[in-house]
Design an enzyme around this catalytic site. Structure first.
Site, PDB file in Angstrom:
ATOM      1  N   GLY A  36       0.801  -1.219   0.000  1.00  0.00           N
ATOM      2  CA  GLY A  36       0.000   0.000   0.000  1.00  0.00           C
ATOM      3  C   GLY A  36       0.833   1.267   0.000  1.00  0.00           C
ATOM      4  O   GLY A  36       2.008   1.265  -0.299  1.00  0.00           O
ATOM      5  N   HIS A  39       2.439   4.538  -4.980  1.00  0.00           N
ATOM      6  CA  HIS A  39       3.034   5.641  -5.728  1.00  0.00           C
ATOM      7  C   HIS A  39       3.169   5.217  -7.192  1.00  0.00           C
ATOM      8  O   HIS A  39       2.794   4.090  -7.564  1.00  0.00           O
ATOM      9  CB  HIS A  39       4.378   6.050  -5.115  1.00  0.00           C
ATOM     10  CG  HIS A  39       5.316   4.898  -4.881  1.00  0.00           C
ATOM     11  ND1 HIS A  39       5.837   4.141  -5.912  1.00  0.00           N
ATOM     12  CD2 HIS A  39       5.803   4.345  -3.747  1.00  0.00           C
ATOM     13  CE1 HIS A  39       6.622   3.209  -5.428  1.00  0.00           C
ATOM     14  NE2 HIS A  39       6.613   3.283  -4.104  1.00  0.00           N
ATOM     15  N   GLU A  40       3.736   6.110  -7.993  1.00  0.00           N
ATOM     16  CA  GLU A  40       3.869   5.846  -9.442  1.00  0.00           C
ATOM     17  C   GLU A  40       4.594   4.527  -9.724  1.00  0.00           C
ATOM     18  O   GLU A  40       4.318   3.870 -10.731  1.00  0.00           O
ATOM     19  CB  GLU A  40       4.677   6.973 -10.085  1.00  0.00           C
ATOM     20  CG  GLU A  40       3.968   7.924 -10.999  1.00  0.00           C
ATOM     21  CD  GLU A  40       2.843   7.373 -11.859  1.00  0.00           C
ATOM     22  OE1 GLU A  40       3.139   6.687 -12.853  1.00  0.00           O
ATOM     23  OE2 GLU A  40       1.674   7.648 -11.576  1.00  0.00           O
ATOM     24  N   HIS A  42       4.404   1.686  -8.024  1.00  0.00           N
ATOM     25  CA  HIS A  42       3.393   0.615  -7.980  1.00  0.00           C
ATOM     26  C   HIS A  42       2.468   0.707  -9.198  1.00  0.00           C
ATOM     27  O   HIS A  42       2.121  -0.302  -9.805  1.00  0.00           O
ATOM     28  CB  HIS A  42       2.503   0.766  -6.732  1.00  0.00           C
ATOM     29  CG  HIS A  42       3.220   0.652  -5.427  1.00  0.00           C
ATOM     30  ND1 HIS A  42       3.385   1.709  -4.562  1.00  0.00           N
ATOM     31  CD2 HIS A  42       3.799  -0.411  -4.824  1.00  0.00           C
ATOM     32  CE1 HIS A  42       4.028   1.312  -3.486  1.00  0.00           C
ATOM     33  NE2 HIS A  42       4.296   0.036  -3.613  1.00  0.00           N
ATOM     34  N   LYS A 154      13.320  -2.026  -7.993  1.00  0.00           N
ATOM     35  CA  LYS A 154      14.005  -1.272  -6.935  1.00  0.00           C
ATOM     36  C   LYS A 154      14.401  -2.219  -5.804  1.00  0.00           C
ATOM     37  O   LYS A 154      15.471  -2.097  -5.222  1.00  0.00           O
ATOM     38  CB  LYS A 154      13.131  -0.147  -6.378  1.00  0.00           C
ATOM     39  CG  LYS A 154      13.922   0.714  -5.382  1.00  0.00           C
ATOM     40  CD  LYS A 154      13.071   1.766  -4.747  1.00  0.00           C
ATOM     41  CE  LYS A 154      12.149   1.221  -3.716  1.00  0.00           C
ATOM     42  NZ  LYS A 154      12.782   0.839  -2.447  1.00  0.00           N
ATOM     43  N   LEU A 189      11.319   6.023  -6.327  1.00  0.00           N
ATOM     44  CA  LEU A 189      10.078   6.119  -5.556  1.00  0.00           C
ATOM     45  C   LEU A 189      10.000   4.973  -4.553  1.00  0.00           C
ATOM     46  O   LEU A 189      10.323   3.828  -4.866  1.00  0.00           O
ATOM     47  CB  LEU A 189       8.866   6.079  -6.482  1.00  0.00           C
ATOM     48  CG  LEU A 189       8.725   7.232  -7.459  1.00  0.00           C
ATOM     49  CD1 LEU A 189       7.353   7.209  -8.119  1.00  0.00           C
ATOM     50  CD2 LEU A 189       8.941   8.577  -6.781  1.00  0.00           C
TER      51      LEU A 189
END
Ligand code: PAF
Length: 290
Positions: A36, A39-40, A42, A154, A189
């Site tokens: 959860g 952000h971009e 995901h 990431k 991110l």
């Protein structure tokens, strides 16, 4: 519960019932597991799923088993309403948002553990983390049995660990990585970026900048890998990072220390900036800039 196009389910049996309907209609499914605070990064994984499959299912579960007692389980950022709104905009079909008892009913006693790949990097500095990830992701894959599950690059070591156990356990799901999404200044991110104060945020871009410079320098043979890593270490320390949990040049498939120059390799880093632990990684010998 229906919110616009998005259907929200909270139990494994509701999840399976909905997915059975997709299967009955011959539809393929991509699964995007998350904790959860979307952000971009995901959302780019949701789009990757959408581009290749009929249906996309996101999961939202802050998995207690991947946090050690000293970590940030209680304060981990959460905003389910905002997450739902973002998933609706992306046209995601299904959200599985179970509670802890649904995922770990009383008596649950099984842990999935991957040897080798977890003996280094985050496996050393976050003991138990990969067992927690492997256990919850195994459950999610078996609960949903999607065609494909997608995870961000990431968390590069996590992606390799998930690929490993999915293969070892014959879980019939294709595991894919999605490219790291970055702010304009290069910061990767991450939901945990929410912890950075204004001062730390101005220093944060140095992490990726240092990695990128080191990767380019190794690729061009302008410096030895050791010298390039030492320069990157100094640069991020000067920027205010510390302690540095690791900053290493590793084989991109095995995570062993990088060896022959013809093997794909990566630079991987985990370092603290104030109270926030940031991780990042870049390929060496490719564009060095993802
Ligand atoms: O990367 C994450 O957000 C989590 O580790 C994952 C894969 C959703 C498992 O809880």
């Amino acid at each position: 519960m229906e919110t616009g196009h998005l259907k929200i389910v909270r139990t494994v049996s509701q999840l399976r019932e909905q997915i059975a309907e997709y299967r009955a209609a011959q539809e393929t499914l991509a699964l995007v597991p998350t904790m959860g605070f979307l952000h971009e990064g995901h959302l780019s994984l949701m789009r990757q799923g959408r581009a290749n499959h009929d249906r996309v299912c996101a999961t939202l579960f802050v998995n207690p088993r991947q946090f050690s007692p000293s970590e940030d389980l209680e304060t981990y950022p959460r905003d389910e309403a905002a997450d739902i709104a973002k998933l609706q905009v992306e046209g995601v079909d299904l959200l599985f948002a179970p509670n802890v008892t649904e995922m770990y009913p009383a008596g649950a006693a099984t842990t999935v553990s991957v040897a080798g790949l977890t003996d280094c990097l985050c496996g050393v500095t976050r003991p138990g983390f990969f067992d927690g990830v492997a256990t919850v992701v195994t459950k999610l894959l078996l609960q949903a049995l999607p065609n494909t599950a997608i995870f961000g690059e990431k968390d590069y070591q996590q992606l390799l660990v998930i690929k490993r156990f999915a293969k070892d356990l014959d879980i019939p799901v294709e595991i894919l990585g999605g490219p790291t999404v970055r702010e304009a200044d290069g910061v990767a991110l991450s939901s945990r970026n929410a912890y950075l104060d204004a001062g730390d945020r101005t220093r944060a871009p140095e992490l990726f900048a240092a990695l990128k410079t080191a990767a380019a320098s190794i690729s061009a043979r302008a410096q030895s890998p050791d010298a390039a890593i030492e320069a990157a270490r100094q640069r991020i320390e000067i920027a205010g990072f510390g302690p540095i949990d690791y900053l290493d040049h590793r084989d991109a498939e095995t995570l062993a220390p990088a060896g022959a120059a013809d093997r794909p390799s990566r630079l991987l880093v985990a370092a603290w900036l104030g109270k926030t632990r940031l991780i990042d990684n870049v390929p060496v010998g490719d564009d060095g800039g993802r």
